[in-house]
Design a protein around this motif. Structure first.
Motif, short mmCIF file in Angstrom:
data_model
loop_
_atom_site.label_atom_id
_atom_site.label_comp_id
_atom_site.label_asym_id
_atom_site.label_seq_id
_atom_site.Cartn_x
_atom_site.Cartn_y
_atom_site.Cartn_z
N ARG A 8 0.57 -1.39 -0.12
CA ARG A 8 0.06 -0.20 0.02
C ARG A 8 1.22 1.22 -0.08
O ARG A 8 0.44 2.40 -1.03
N ALA A 9 1.76 1.09 1.25
CA ALA A 9 2.58 2.43 0.71
C ALA A 9 3.53 2.64 -0.42
O ALA A 9 3.20 3.63 -0.62
N THR A 10 3.86 1.64 -1.47
CA THR A 10 4.30 1.59 -2.57
C THR A 10 3.90 2.58 -3.83
O THR A 10 3.74 3.26 -4.02
N MET A 11 2.66 1.77 -3.82
CA MET A 11 1.18 2.18 -4.67
C MET A 11 1.27 3.79 -3.90
O MET A 11 0.97 4.81 -5.23
N ALA A 12 1.19 4.03 -2.57
CA ALA A 12 0.57 5.39 -2.08
C ALA A 12 2.11 6.45 -2.86
O ALA A 12 1.68 7.54 -3.49
N PHE A 13 3.09 5.90 -2.41
CA PHE A 13 3.78 6.69 -3.07
C PHE A 13 4.16 6.89 -4.52
O PHE A 13 4.11 8.08 -4.69
N MET A 397 7.65 -7.06 -0.14
CA MET A 397 7.25 -5.85 -0.58
C MET A 397 8.35 -4.63 0.26
O MET A 397 7.91 -3.86 -0.51
N VAL A 398 8.09 -4.98 1.21
CA VAL A 398 8.98 -3.35 2.21
C VAL A 398 10.42 -2.67 1.43
O VAL A 398 10.65 -1.72 0.57
N TYR A 399 11.24 -4.28 0.25
CA TYR A 399 12.31 -4.13 -0.20
C TYR A 399 11.78 -2.83 -1.42
O TYR A 399 12.80 -2.31 -2.18
N LEU A 403 13.32 0.99 -2.81
CA LEU A 403 13.31 0.80 -4.47
C LEU A 403 13.66 2.06 -5.14
O LEU A 403 13.97 2.69 -5.03
N PHE A 404 11.69 1.85 -5.43
CA PHE A 404 11.07 3.01 -5.20
C PHE A 404 11.23 4.69 -4.63
O PHE A 404 10.70 5.60 -4.96
N VAL A 405 11.48 4.80 -3.25
CA VAL A 405 10.97 5.75 -3.28
C VAL A 405 12.50 6.04 -3.24
O VAL A 405 13.10 7.44 -3.60
#
Length: 433
Positions: A8-13, A397-399, A403-405
């Motif tokens: 969810r954090a990846t998608m939100a970011f 998924m945390v990695y 990576l995306f951040v």
């Protein structure tokens, strides 16, 4: 951070990053076309310089928006395979139409960039206008898909399987008109104020004052008109949310108990444990008026929903208050802009206010998407599929999130540097002329 939270954090970011460039990509071509139109009508060279300056910014930001938007498409499949399994056959059509609009936009921007002196002037101007129109159309198709997640339509849900699928009904769902209108106005408002604020800052610094004053006026006309229309759009959206997603309305207003003469709370902090609002200013009956047009109308509270179906109330409410507060402030600035525009003189204190307001529209857009997405939780497809049931089973998924951040942060830094460099080069050229 568990895998669901990380996904969810990846998608939100990713979405929070992309939406800024999507808004700019939808709006900047219209500003560019307005300056180009004024050049063709008046022959004033400053409008030509302004057109070319904005054109280069459009090209840079179009590239970044294209990259970040493509990534989002892949993330839907990689992070949310459960969603794509059910939603793909139903809501795939607006994504394909969005791809078509993007293709037209890409062709048009190429024609505009390399059409100087090779095309008839008004035909060349038309290609720039097509960039903006196709960008807006692209956004409308994407919003149709998001609106479907908030108001699913075009299928029958039988034993966990979608049957009798109608892609046209899915695309033109009940939430699509108000969501699309609200977001398109938000883009015009945010980008108009941001560009106007940048040029107001350059004007106050004494840089190419005549050009920057003209640029500020063009940008602020777009932003100010949208800012004055946005409260009307927001009211329409609020009525539709009350009808289609009563749990979301209750969360964004911190309305825990179903009641008539429901109060509208300005500010305040909702407490989910005690189910009360703290420190807010309550206006009796106003929520009933805004939701149903009648002060005695009943407004459904969170008490009508199982606790596990509540959205995160605190986040939704605070984001909504930020969005509304900024929107009202920008509407007041819009009134001031038109007042001083009619007078023919902008006092320095007002220009400083515009500079201070430069980022506010983007903040409001981000807050609005928090309201839209967090307020729909725990559903990824409202009352059909829960978010936790749609996430990928792949671990780690945390990695992916880290990576995306890192990648997006680097991309943002490079983009800001390129954009700032282009502004500095153009301003130096104009100062020397």
């Amino acid at each position: 951070m568990d895998d669901l939270t990380a996904a969810r954090a990846t998608m939100a970011f990713s979405l929070g990053f992309h939406i800024i460039f999507a808004a700019i990509g939808m709006t900047m071509p219209f500003l560019m076309s307005a300056a180009h139109y004024l050049y063709l009508k008046t022959g004033t060279k400053l409008y030509l310089e302004l057109t070319k300056m904005w054109m280069k910014g459009v090209a840079i930001l179009f590239a970044v928006g294209a990259v970040s938007g493509t990534v989002l498409s892949f993330e839907l499949g990689l992070l949310w395979p459960g969603f794509m399994e059910h939603a793909g056959p139903i809501i795939g059509m607006p994504f394909s139409w969005e791809g078509t609009a993007f293709f037209v936009e890409a062709v048009a921007i190429g024609l505009f960039l390399y059409g100087w002196g090779r095309m008839k002037p008004w035909v060349h101007w038309g290609t720039g206008l097509v960039v903006g129109i196709s960008g807006f159309v692209s956004g409308i198709f994407v919003l149709a898909a998001n609106a479907w997640m908030n108001s699913p339509a075009g299928f029958d849900w039988v034993d966990g399987v979608a049957t009798n699928i109608d892609p046209v009904a899915a695309m033109f769902n009940r939430a699509w008109p108000h969501q699309s209108l609200h977001m398109q106005l938000a883009a015009l408002q945010a980008v108009g104020f941001a560009v106007g604020g940048v040029h107001a800052c350059l004007y106050l610094r004494g840089r190419a004052k005549e050009l920057n004053l003209k640029a500020m006026k063009i940008a602020m006309v777009f932003g100010a008109v949208a800012a004055l229309l946005q409260p009307i759009s927001g009211h329409i959206a609020g009525e539709r949310v009350a009808e289609f997603q009563p749990a979301k309305l209750a969360a964004l207003e911190g309305h825990f108990e179903t009641s008539t003469y429901a109060p509208l709370t300005i500010g305040g902090i909702p407490d989910e444990e005690t189910q009360t609002m703290k420190w807010g200013i309550a206006i009796p009956g106003m929520l009933s008026v805004l939701a149903h047009g009648d002060p005695s109308a009943e407004v459904i509270g969170l008490d009508q929903f199982p606790r596990e179906d509540w959205p995160p109330v605190l986040i939704t409410h605070v984001a909504f208050q930020i969005m509304v507060g900024i929107g009202m402030l920008m509407a007041l600035l819009a009134v001031g802009f038109f007042w001083f525009l009619k007078r023919g003189d902008f006092p320095r204190w007002f220009l400083r206010l515009l500079v201070a307001a430069t980022p506010l529209g983007m903040v409001a857009i981000e807050a609005g998407w928090v309201v839209t997405e967090v307020g729909r939780q725990p559903w990824i497809i409202y009352e059909i599929l829960r978010t936790k049931d749609a996430v990928t089973p792949v671990p780690g998924m945390v990695y992916h999130f880290y990576l995306f951040v890192a990648l997006y942060s680097g991309l943002a830094i490079v983009t800001l540097w390129l954009f700032g460099r282009q502004i500095r080069i153009t301003q130096a050229k104009l100062d020397a002329s």
